[in-house]
Design an enzyme around this catalytic site. Structure first.
Site, short mmCIF file in Angstrom:
data_model
loop_
_atom_site.label_atom_id
_atom_site.label_comp_id
_atom_site.label_asym_id
_atom_site.label_seq_id
_atom_site.Cartn_x
_atom_site.Cartn_y
_atom_site.Cartn_z
N CYS A 206 -9.26 -19.43 -10.14
CA CYS A 206 -9.44 -17.99 -10.08
C CYS A 206 -8.20 -17.34 -9.48
O CYS A 206 -7.77 -17.72 -8.39
CB CYS A 206 -10.67 -17.66 -9.24
SG CYS A 206 -10.90 -15.90 -8.95
N CYS A 209 -9.28 -15.61 -5.87
CA CYS A 209 -9.70 -16.36 -4.67
C CYS A 209 -9.36 -17.84 -4.72
O CYS A 209 -9.66 -18.57 -3.77
CB CYS A 209 -11.19 -16.16 -4.42
SG CYS A 209 -12.25 -16.95 -5.66
N CYS A 228 -15.89 -16.63 -12.07
CA CYS A 228 -15.72 -17.25 -10.75
C CYS A 228 -17.01 -17.05 -9.96
O CYS A 228 -17.47 -15.90 -9.79
CB CYS A 228 -14.55 -16.62 -9.99
SG CYS A 228 -14.34 -17.31 -8.33
N CYS A 231 -16.30 -14.79 -6.54
CA CYS A 231 -15.87 -13.39 -6.52
C CYS A 231 -16.25 -12.76 -7.85
O CYS A 231 -17.01 -13.35 -8.64
CB CYS A 231 -14.36 -13.27 -6.25
SG CYS A 231 -13.30 -13.86 -7.60
N ASP A 356 11.70 -32.96 -21.91
CA ASP A 356 10.71 -33.74 -21.18
C ASP A 356 9.58 -34.13 -22.13
O ASP A 356 8.87 -33.27 -22.65
CB ASP A 356 10.17 -32.89 -20.02
CG ASP A 356 9.13 -33.61 -19.17
OD1 ASP A 356 8.78 -34.77 -19.50
OD2 ASP A 356 8.67 -33.03 -18.17
#
EC number: 6.3.5.13
Length: 447
Positions: A206, A209, A228, A231, A356
């Site tokens: 989130c 939070c 979430c 929150c 990579d």
């Protein structure tokens, strides 16, 4: 247009004509010449266009092509960059090639590389930004997904009045406030069911939070109806909704947007997202469901996107792979095939591929063992790494043949035991393979 603009455009167009006429190529070079003569040439070339920008990690090329096909059902002047030349010089070349009918509305639907977006929007001001998704990709170039998103936001900030049409199922697109107004598209086809993303999924924290997001529906990776529990962060209300998924095969998909039924002639859930995005753009510009349906219905395969190439008596499906999420969707789509197939994996690690190659270890090659694949060919600059990855995934050594050159790969494809062959290749490997096939007369003019 002043003398400098006129001169730069004239030289660029002349270079474009020479390259196309005598060398059958040169998609970005004319733009590079024009930019050197006039760094502000793009501003003047694009000033009369309604510019739509498509950006994000996966799906840019097909989404752009579908938007173009849809808009062409209503508008005559629709310019695009079909070669995938999506950096600044390629965009300039696209405008240099424009042929339009006077007095009619002009569109430019541009696929733009995430890292190039801010450079392009310094000179052109889009009316619509289309955000497809952001996944971990070319870490040496883009960094983490949050860095990539900031690149995109920096580009959009140059045109703060432009509308953003974003994938509402992607949490990252709802993580930061923007000066641009936003609307969203997404999937809303299943009843709510409490679930969590796979533990190896990026982008599920989130942004408010930092708790792990929960989902009431997941399509793939971190896409879905998220919220979430700690929150008020959750998926935004969707402006364009996919309400039903119909028959899904390895070569086609049926689905419903709102109350209208559609079909595309490519397989994979990830390509349904591309079609939903394009349909949302069509609705935004006032096209009818029938017009959108005709635009989505064309069966013209895009470069490296389930492109079918005949090599001898083998029907080869060429698919570009470049990151774990995209690869996993391709593997899932391949496993929908009702027919047996052989497999070719071509791995390069050039700048355009991403130097990579650790991403191959996050791909679910293990799911290939769900099928009885009789033979696998590996090639490319990093063929040894590809061979080892497939061995670790559980494909028996005796089924894998490692080849030193693309000429050997093409020769061996003609000898494979199945009629159907999937070729999974990184970007430069796709280019090199198509060049070899053109040299051998298998592809005509690079097509």
């Amino acid at each position: 247009m002043n003398i400098r603009h006129y001169f730069a455009a004239s030289v660029g167009k002349t270079a474009q004509w020479v390259l196309k006429t005598f060398f059958k190529g040169g998609s970005s070079y004319p733009g590079k010449i024009a930019l050197e003569l006039d760094p502000k040439i793009l501003d003047h070339l694009a000033k009369d266009y309604e510019v739509i920008v498509v950006t994000g990690t996966n799906g840019k090329t097909l989404t752009t092509a579908l938007i173009v096909k849809i808009l062409q059902q209503k508008f005559d002047n629709v310019l695009t960059n079909p070669t995938g030349a999506n950096m600044v010089q390629g965009i300039v070349s696209t405008f240099l090639s424009a042929k339009t009918k006077k007095g009619q509305k002009k569109f430019a639907v541009l696929e733009i590389d995430e890292a190039s977006l801010a450079k392009v929007t310094t000179y052109i001001k889009p009316k619509l930004f289309v955000f497809t998704n952001i996944f971990r990709d070319q870490m040496d170039r883009y960094g983490e997904i949050y860095t990539t998103y900031q690149m995109i936001l920096d580009g959009a900030a140059h045109a703060p009045e432009a509308l953003i049409l974003a994938n509402g199922d992607s949490p990252i697109f709802n993580s930061k406030a923007t000066p641009n107004p936003r609307i969203y598209y997404g999937f809303d086809h299943l009843p709510d069911e409490e679930q969590m993303a796979h533990p190896n999924t990026d982008g599920v924290l989130c942004p408010q939070c930092q708790h792990i997001l929960h989902y009431q529906m997941i399509t793939y990776a971190n896409l879905g109806k998220y919220y979430c529990p700690h929150c008020d962060f959750k998926r935004p209300e969707l402006d364009y909704r996919l309400t039903h998924l119909g028959e899904m095969t390895n070569v086609s998909s049926e689905f419903t947007i709102g109350t209208d039924d559609y079909k595309i002639e490519v397989g994979g859930l990830y390509n349904v997202y591309n079609a939903l995005t394009a349909a949302a753009v069509g609705e935004h510009y006032g096209l009818t469901a029938d017009q959108i349906r005709h635009g989505l219905g064309y069966d013209e395969k895009i470069f490296g996107r389930q492109e079918v190439i005949q090599i001898g008596d083998k029907k080869c499906t060429l698919v570009l792979v470049k990151n774990p999420v995209g690869l996993n969707q391709v593997i899932d789509t391949m496993n929908l095939s009702p027919e047996d197939f052989s497999l070719v994996c071509l791995l390069n690690a050039n700048y355009a591929d991403g130097i990579d190659i650790s991403w191959i270890w996050d791909g679910t090659y293990e799911n290939l063992t769900q099928r009885e694949i009789p033979q696998v060919l590996t090639g490319g600059d990093r063929r040894q790494d590809m061979t080892f990855r497939l061995q670790v995934a559980g494909i028996p050594d005796e089924k894998i043949t490692e080849l030193d050159s693309l000429n050997q790969v093409i020769q061996k494809i003609a000898e494979l035991p199945t009629e159907n062959v999937y070729i999974l290749a990184t970007y430069t490997a796709v280019l090199q393979l198509r060049q070899k096939l053109t040299e051998q007369g298998i592809l005509k003019g690079g097509n």
